[in-house]
Write a protein that holds these residues in place. Structure first.
Motif, PDB file in Angstrom:
ATOM      1  N   GLY A  26       0.819  -1.207   0.000  1.00  0.00           N
ATOM      2  CA  GLY A  26       0.000   0.000   0.000  1.00  0.00           C
ATOM      3  C   GLY A  26       0.852   1.256   0.000  1.00  0.00           C
ATOM      4  N   ASN A  58      -4.627  -7.512  -2.296  1.00  0.00           N
ATOM      5  CA  ASN A  58      -5.296  -6.827  -3.405  1.00  0.00           C
ATOM      6  C   ASN A  58      -4.591  -7.204  -4.713  1.00  0.00           C
ATOM      7  OD1 ASN A  58      -6.029  -4.948  -5.426  1.00  0.00           O
ATOM      8  ND2 ASN A  58      -6.555  -3.403  -3.900  1.00  0.00           N
ATOM      9  N   ASP A  89       0.591 -14.538  -4.998  1.00  0.00           N
ATOM     10  CA  ASP A  89      -0.725 -14.448  -4.389  1.00  0.00           C
ATOM     11  C   ASP A  89      -0.832 -15.334  -3.149  1.00  0.00           C
ATOM     12  OD1 ASP A  89      -0.816 -16.960  -5.489  1.00  0.00           O
ATOM     13  OD2 ASP A  89      -2.406 -16.506  -6.933  1.00  0.00           O
ATOM     14  N   ASP A  95       0.396  -9.245  -1.715  1.00  0.00           N
ATOM     15  CA  ASP A  95      -0.645  -8.354  -1.204  1.00  0.00           C
ATOM     16  C   ASP A  95      -1.995  -9.026  -1.417  1.00  0.00           C
ATOM     17  OD1 ASP A  95      -0.784  -5.131  -0.460  1.00  0.00           O
ATOM     18  OD2 ASP A  95      -2.637  -5.900  -1.341  1.00  0.00           O
ATOM     19  N   GLU A 102      -5.042  -6.481  -7.882  1.00  0.00           N
ATOM     20  CA  GLU A 102      -4.782  -5.410  -8.851  1.00  0.00           C
ATOM     21  C   GLU A 102      -3.597  -4.559  -8.416  1.00  0.00           C
ATOM     22  OE1 GLU A 102      -7.795  -6.015  -7.542  1.00  0.00           O
ATOM     23  OE2 GLU A 102      -8.767  -6.942  -9.287  1.00  0.00           O
ATOM     24  N   ARG A 103      -3.591  -4.176  -7.145  1.00  0.00           N
ATOM     25  CA  ARG A 103      -2.475  -3.390  -6.617  1.00  0.00           C
ATOM     26  C   ARG A 103      -1.179  -4.190  -6.699  1.00  0.00           C
ATOM     27  NH1 ARG A 103      -0.557   1.763  -5.362  1.00  0.00           N
ATOM     28  NH2 ARG A 103       0.871   1.635  -3.599  1.00  0.00           N
TER      29      ARG A 103
END
Length: 322
Positions: free
Chosen positions: A11, A36, A53, A34, A38-39
């Motif tokens: 982040g 998320n 992932d 992460d 997409e991030r």
């Protein structure tokens, strides 16, 4: 030797460290994870590293030399234990928990393994803090006044008490830690918090939007630290230290020293985030943590103060710390 660094959480604050490492000789961003997707893909592409992932898969396969843990307060616990289980040095962004647990158990594991762990209290690395430490030598600090006055970060978990611990734990902890760094440990905490409007403006707000804590230090000094996230603008962030013959005002950009003879302003010339990253990378490379200004144990002592403040505000009574 080029250090291979992994990231758990990519982040906003992680990107500060990612930029520093990418620009530092002898280190590279090698892998990241992460929740998320997409991030994660965006940042992995930007820094040219492997994206995972599955955190455990990254720790097992990426051949890392150290890991940065940059996750919200509620997410601490399993992550740190997993990194320690793989025998990796670790940089943990503050705060290290919401309350004292699981930070206490993590600290026990760190000390039993003698692991190298740094925590992201970057104010300690600022030249203003180092200059203030020098100027306090031979002086008796009488009291401190701290501030973190501004608006509310528009992050969903930040506004929830059960996920962030509130502004004092998540944000103003920097000022609490700076006070501890310069004056020593805290003996007693008394806090009052209130909600004065943000719960009617932003959906899902359960954190107090104003608060004050009173501190009694082990050396006899006293102090107050106040914060608010109610404002619609940034206002002031910093720490003032009062002695008999000098007032030291520490802000993000430098230090102001006031005496009857003169007022002297010292401006920070270095990036404290970069300084703390370099100190951590040097510790990883050498195995010597002596240059770390914020170890996990020190961060835990700061965490105890903010956790005690939350307990005090809930009970209406002072909380004593050993």
């Amino acid at each position: 030797m080029t250090l291979r660094i992994g990231f758990i959480g990519v982040g906003g604050i992680a990107e500060v460290h990612l930029r520093n490492i990418a620009a530092t000789d002898g280190a590279q961003v090698a892998a990241m994870y992460d929740v998320n997707p997409e991030r994660l893909q965006e940042m992995a592409h930007r820094y040219g590293c492997a994206a995972y992932d599955d955190m455990q898969e990254m720790l097992q396969q990426a051949a890392l030399d150290a890991v940065y843990v940059c996750v919200p307060p509620f997410a601490h616990g399993e992550i740190e234990f997993s990194v320690l289980e793989h025998g990796l040095p670790m940089f943990v962004e503050k705060p290290i928990s919401i309350g004292e647990d699981p930070a206490r158990q993590i600290l026990d594991t760190i000390e039993s393994r003698r692991s190298i762990v740094a925590v992201g209290y970057h104010w300690r690395y600022a030249q203003a803090a180092q200059r203030a430490k020098e100027r306090l030598a031979g002086r008796i600090p009488a009291m401190v006044q701290g501030y973190w006055m501004g608006d509310m970060p528009m992050v969903s978990w930040w506004r929830r008490m059960d996920q962030s611990g509130g502004q004092l734990v998540e944000q103003t902890t920097h000022i609490v830690d700076l006070a501890r760094y310069l004056l020593g440990n805290v003996r007693e905490v008394y806090a009052v918090f209130a909600q004065r409007g943000m719960q009617d403006i932003v959906e899902g707000v359960t954190v107090p939007d104003v608060g004050c804590i009173t501190l009694r230090f082990e050396n006899g000094a006293v102090g107050t630290i106040s914060n608010t996230c109610l404002l619609n603008q940034g206002y002031t962030v910093g720490l003032d230290i009062l002695t008999r013959d000098a007032i030291l005002e520490i802000r993000g950009d430098g230090l102001t020293e006031r005496t009857t003879a003169q007022t002297v302003i010292y401006r920070n010339q270095e990036n404290p985030y970069l300084s703390e990253d370099i100190a951590f990378l040097d510790a990883v490379r050498s195995g010597d943590p002596s240059r770390l200004l914020s170890t996990y144990k020190d961060a835990f002592l700061t965490q105890r103060v903010t956790a005690a403040a939350n307990r005090s505000a809930a009970s209406g009574r002072p909380v004593s710390l050993d």
